[in-house]
Write a protein that holds these residues in place. Sequence first.
Motif, short mmCIF file in Angstrom:
data_model
loop_
_atom_site.label_atom_id
_atom_site.label_comp_id
_atom_site.label_asym_id
_atom_site.label_seq_id
_atom_site.Cartn_x
_atom_site.Cartn_y
_atom_site.Cartn_z
N MET A 165 0.84 -1.19 0.00
CA MET A 165 0.00 0.00 0.00
C MET A 165 0.88 1.24 0.00
N LYS A 166 0.54 2.20 -0.88
CA LYS A 166 1.29 3.45 -0.96
C LYS A 166 0.41 4.60 -0.47
N ALA A 167 1.05 5.57 0.19
CA ALA A 167 0.32 6.74 0.69
C ALA A 167 1.23 7.96 0.73
N SER A 168 0.61 9.12 0.78
CA SER A 168 1.39 10.35 0.93
C SER A 168 1.96 10.47 2.33
N LEU A 169 1.23 9.93 3.31
CA LEU A 169 1.65 10.07 4.70
C LEU A 169 1.29 8.83 5.49
N LEU A 170 2.24 8.37 6.31
CA LEU A 170 1.99 7.31 7.27
C LEU A 170 1.90 7.93 8.66
N VAL A 171 1.04 7.37 9.49
CA VAL A 171 0.91 7.84 10.87
C VAL A 171 1.09 6.66 11.82
N ALA A 172 2.05 6.81 12.73
CA ALA A 172 2.26 5.78 13.76
C ALA A 172 1.37 6.10 14.95
N ALA A 173 0.36 5.25 15.15
CA ALA A 173 -0.54 5.38 16.29
C ALA A 173 -0.64 4.03 16.98
N ASP A 174 0.45 3.27 16.91
CA ASP A 174 0.43 1.87 17.36
C ASP A 174 1.08 1.66 18.72
N GLY A 175 0.95 2.65 19.60
CA GLY A 175 1.28 2.45 20.99
C GLY A 175 2.73 2.63 21.37
N ALA A 176 2.98 2.42 22.67
CA ALA A 176 4.30 2.68 23.24
C ALA A 176 5.40 1.84 22.62
N PHE A 177 5.06 0.65 22.13
CA PHE A 177 6.05 -0.23 21.51
C PHE A 177 5.90 -0.22 19.99
N SER A 178 5.58 0.93 19.47
CA SER A 178 5.27 1.15 18.06
C SER A 178 6.19 0.42 17.07
N TRP A 179 5.59 -0.45 16.28
CA TRP A 179 6.34 -1.12 15.21
C TRP A 179 6.80 -0.11 14.18
N LEU A 180 5.92 0.82 13.80
CA LEU A 180 6.25 1.76 12.74
C LEU A 180 7.36 2.71 13.17
N ARG A 181 7.36 3.14 14.42
CA ARG A 181 8.44 4.00 14.90
C ARG A 181 9.78 3.27 14.81
N LYS A 182 9.82 2.04 15.28
CA LYS A 182 11.07 1.26 15.24
C LYS A 182 11.49 0.98 13.81
N ALA A 183 10.55 0.61 12.95
CA ALA A 183 10.88 0.28 11.57
C ALA A 183 11.35 1.51 10.80
N SER A 184 11.02 2.69 11.29
CA SER A 184 11.42 3.94 10.65
C SER A 184 12.69 4.52 11.27
N ASP A 185 13.32 3.73 12.16
CA ASP A 185 14.59 4.11 12.78
C ASP A 185 14.51 5.40 13.58
N ILE A 186 13.39 5.59 14.26
CA ILE A 186 13.25 6.74 15.15
C ILE A 186 13.58 6.29 16.57
N GLY A 187 14.54 6.96 17.17
CA GLY A 187 14.96 6.61 18.52
C GLY A 187 13.95 7.06 19.56
N GLN A 188 14.21 6.63 20.79
CA GLN A 188 13.29 6.96 21.87
C GLN A 188 14.06 7.08 23.19
N GLU A 189 13.83 8.19 23.88
CA GLU A 189 14.38 8.34 25.23
C GLU A 189 13.40 7.70 26.20
N GLN A 190 13.94 6.92 27.13
CA GLN A 190 13.07 6.22 28.07
C GLN A 190 13.61 6.38 29.48
N GLN A 191 12.75 6.75 30.39
CA GLN A 191 13.13 6.92 31.79
C GLN A 191 12.11 6.21 32.66
N ALA A 192 12.57 5.25 33.45
CA ALA A 192 11.66 4.50 34.31
C ALA A 192 11.23 5.37 35.49
#
Length: 402
Positions: A165-192
């Motif tokens: 599927m092709k689109a102009s824009l993808l939106v990651a709304a798949d939660g704290a463990f987002s597959w799309l964020r990880k697959a897009s190589d976006i890092g994340q700061e995490q503090q317990a």
Amino acid sequence: MIGKSNRQAKLDYDVIIVGGGMVGLALTAKLAQLDLRVAVIDPKPVELSWDEKTVDARVSAMTRASQKLFQDVGAWQLIEAPYRSDYQRMFVWDGESSRGKIAFDASLIAEQNLGYIIENRVLRRALYQSTENVRTVDWLCPEKCQAVDYQENYAELTLASGKRMKASLLVAADGAFSWLRKASDIGQEQQAYGHKAIVCTVKTEKPHQKTAWQRFDHHGPLAFLPLANSHLCSIVWSVDEAYAEELLTLNVADFEKRLSQTFEMSLGQVTLESRPVSFPLYERTASAMALHRLALIGDAAHTIHPLAGQGVNLGFSDALELAKVIETSLAKGADIGLKHRLRPFERARKSETKAMQLAMQSFKRLFEQEIPALQMARSYGLAMTDKHPLLKQTLIRKAMGL
């Protein structure tokens, strides 16, 4: 038609939303109003029916701003009255001080209530039903993503089924463990936070009086959120991890006793209506909320401590801001997926999210202190704030999103 020049015939969709939770569906409903071609992908279909004798332990405190969003997309009207539990008052106290108390009442700002407590499954169903028959929205639920590829003029998703599927824009709304964020190589700061949240539904001996209750002590905050039944509450008990493990090893009778005592018997004896479940709490912040052909919203972009009940409301604000930025681009005939077109969304949301995260960190640190002088100072602060109606009005309006 608005934005028609932005549509590329070779693309399958204008926007593909990965994640069909409450925040993803809120964005879907807003974009449907813009007549955009939208696809929603989620591993689980929306739950449309359930045993009416059960209560979902996962609930959300809806601000007035979030309520307005639901009204604007036609979802609020689909939530039947028995599922909407309004609360008119909020009572907060320091469990380690006799005078550290503050009460908020909707009448102070001439409102009927301070907000609503609604089960997450009810909110998700209402958003889905408000959009399910829109001809420009496709539902791929259940379905999973397998790969993503970003090109100059589009982004392409490959699904587990093999569909592309092709689109102009993808939106990651798949939660704290987002597959799309990880697959897009976006890092994340995490503090317990060093806390675990224990959630369940309880029955109280005394009626909750349409009041949201919150008690703080050095272990963490305990919130009783009123449900439609005057003797049922959803609790969120956020405590340090060691104490959480101790609580979860108790048998039912001992857990109920500990819970009732911690709540200072404010609503009498408390009994469990559902099994307590827990999850660790983290502050998470994605390194970016917008890139070329990609935007992040909700828990995929940020998470905060639940002590103020603002997590999902931040996500709904993300959805509103992103829809606003997309609409602006459409009005100018611009490509909605370009990074510079998404920057206003990222700037607006990052600043508000950071402010909320800092506030939650400060509250947590303040109330976990066991130093007598600091305990006296915080109880004095609560007591003094309680005596200033104008300050309380300001705090109420801010919390309600007014």
